[in-house]
Write an enzyme that holds these catalytic residues in place. Structure first.
Site, mmCIF file in Angstrom:
data_model
loop_
_atom_site.group_PDB
_atom_site.id
_atom_site.type_symbol
_atom_site.label_atom_id
_atom_site.label_comp_id
_atom_site.label_asym_id
_atom_site.label_seq_id
_atom_site.Cartn_x
_atom_site.Cartn_y
_atom_site.Cartn_z
ATOM 1 N N GLY A 85 23.967 23.427 11.101
ATOM 2 C CA GLY A 85 24.879 24.355 11.755
ATOM 3 C C GLY A 85 24.703 25.733 11.169
ATOM 4 O O GLY A 85 24.363 25.880 9.995
ATOM 5 N N ALA B 150 24.937 28.695 6.754
ATOM 6 C CA ALA B 150 24.376 27.501 7.381
ATOM 7 C C ALA B 150 24.696 26.278 6.531
ATOM 8 O O ALA B 150 25.033 26.388 5.350
ATOM 9 C CB ALA B 150 22.867 27.651 7.552
ATOM 10 N N ASP B 151 24.579 25.124 7.166
ATOM 11 C CA ASP B 151 24.741 23.858 6.463
ATOM 12 C C ASP B 151 23.847 22.827 7.126
ATOM 13 O O ASP B 151 23.797 22.747 8.355
ATOM 14 C CB ASP B 151 26.187 23.370 6.503
ATOM 15 C CG ASP B 151 26.365 22.115 5.661
ATOM 16 O OD1 ASP B 151 26.345 22.237 4.420
ATOM 17 O OD2 ASP B 151 26.486 21.021 6.237
ATOM 18 N N THR B 152 23.129 22.066 6.319
ATOM 19 C CA THR B 152 22.269 21.001 6.829
ATOM 20 C C THR B 152 22.807 19.669 6.328
ATOM 21 O O THR B 152 23.052 19.499 5.133
ATOM 22 C CB THR B 152 20.812 21.207 6.379
ATOM 23 O OG1 THR B 152 20.355 22.465 6.883
ATOM 24 C CG2 THR B 152 19.910 20.102 6.905
ATOM 25 N N THR B 153 22.993 18.751 7.263
ATOM 26 C CA THR B 153 23.565 17.445 6.957
ATOM 27 C C THR B 153 22.670 16.350 7.522
ATOM 28 O O THR B 153 22.168 16.468 8.639
ATOM 29 C CB THR B 153 24.980 17.335 7.564
ATOM 30 O OG1 THR B 153 25.817 18.299 6.926
ATOM 31 C CG2 THR B 153 25.571 15.957 7.374
#
Length: 190
Positions: A104, A67-70
């Site tokens: 995501g 996952a990636d948090t932006t």
């Protein structure tokens, strides 16, 4: 079948536990997370989660979750601040306005790569000098997209959110459960 979490985030481990899951292994990927010139937030998140999923070593039959948090203000991506001065600049920019948090996730199996991007919106209050100085002293801004984590001390600065709270924290529960089930991982198995 093993569940491999491609993240070093303790919050993601906690969210998986809420779903009744414990990763069999934790393997944070080592990739370049710098945005490309003129890259927009949503394509950036999509590129990063795919790169993370491909970078995590796995054996046949494993299911890899990344996952990636932006944090994004308009077309601008706010990454993890390099230092306290940049964290202050980010929080000043975010103060008094709404912005987006895009998380995501990618689930990789032997033959598939499934992705989702969940967009939430939040509003941060304008911080007084006392609040800014106090928050900086906590060190909680370090290693956090946009310079904050909504589940930590900065949570007091957000009077409004719209969307998935768990996505803002780092892993959208509904979408995570759906993709893991599609990959053959049973959620809530006793």
């Amino acid at each position: 079948m093993k569940l491999i979490l491609g993240s070093g985030s303790p919050r993601r481990v906690e969210i998986l536990a809420v779903l009744g899951l414990t990763p069999d292994d934790i393997r944070p990927p080592d990739i370049d997370e710098d945005p490309l010139p003129s890259e927009l937030p949503r394509p950036y998140v999509d590129r990063i989660i795919r790169a993370k999923a491909e970078a995590v070593p796995s054996d046949p039959g494993d299911v890899v979750l990344c996952a990636d948090t932006t944090v994004a203000v308009g077309r601008r991506i706010l990454g993890k601040p390099a230092d306290e001065a940049e964290a202050r600049a980010f929080l000043t920019l975010l103060g008094g306005r709404r912005h987006r948090v895009l998380t995501g996730l990618a689930v990789k199996t032997d033959d598939r790569l499934m992705t989702r991007i969940v967009e939430s919106r939040v509003k941060m209050k304008r911080l007084s000098k006392v609040e800014m100085d106090g928050y900086m002293a906590t060190g909680d801004w370090q290693g956090k997209a946009g310079g904050y984590a909504i589940h930590g001390p900065a949570g007091a600065f957000f009077p409004w959110i719209s969307g998935s709270h768990s996505a803002i924290v780092g892993l959208p529960m509904v979408e995570t459960a759906h993709l893991l089930q599609a990959a053959g991982i049973e959620v809530w198995k006793t």
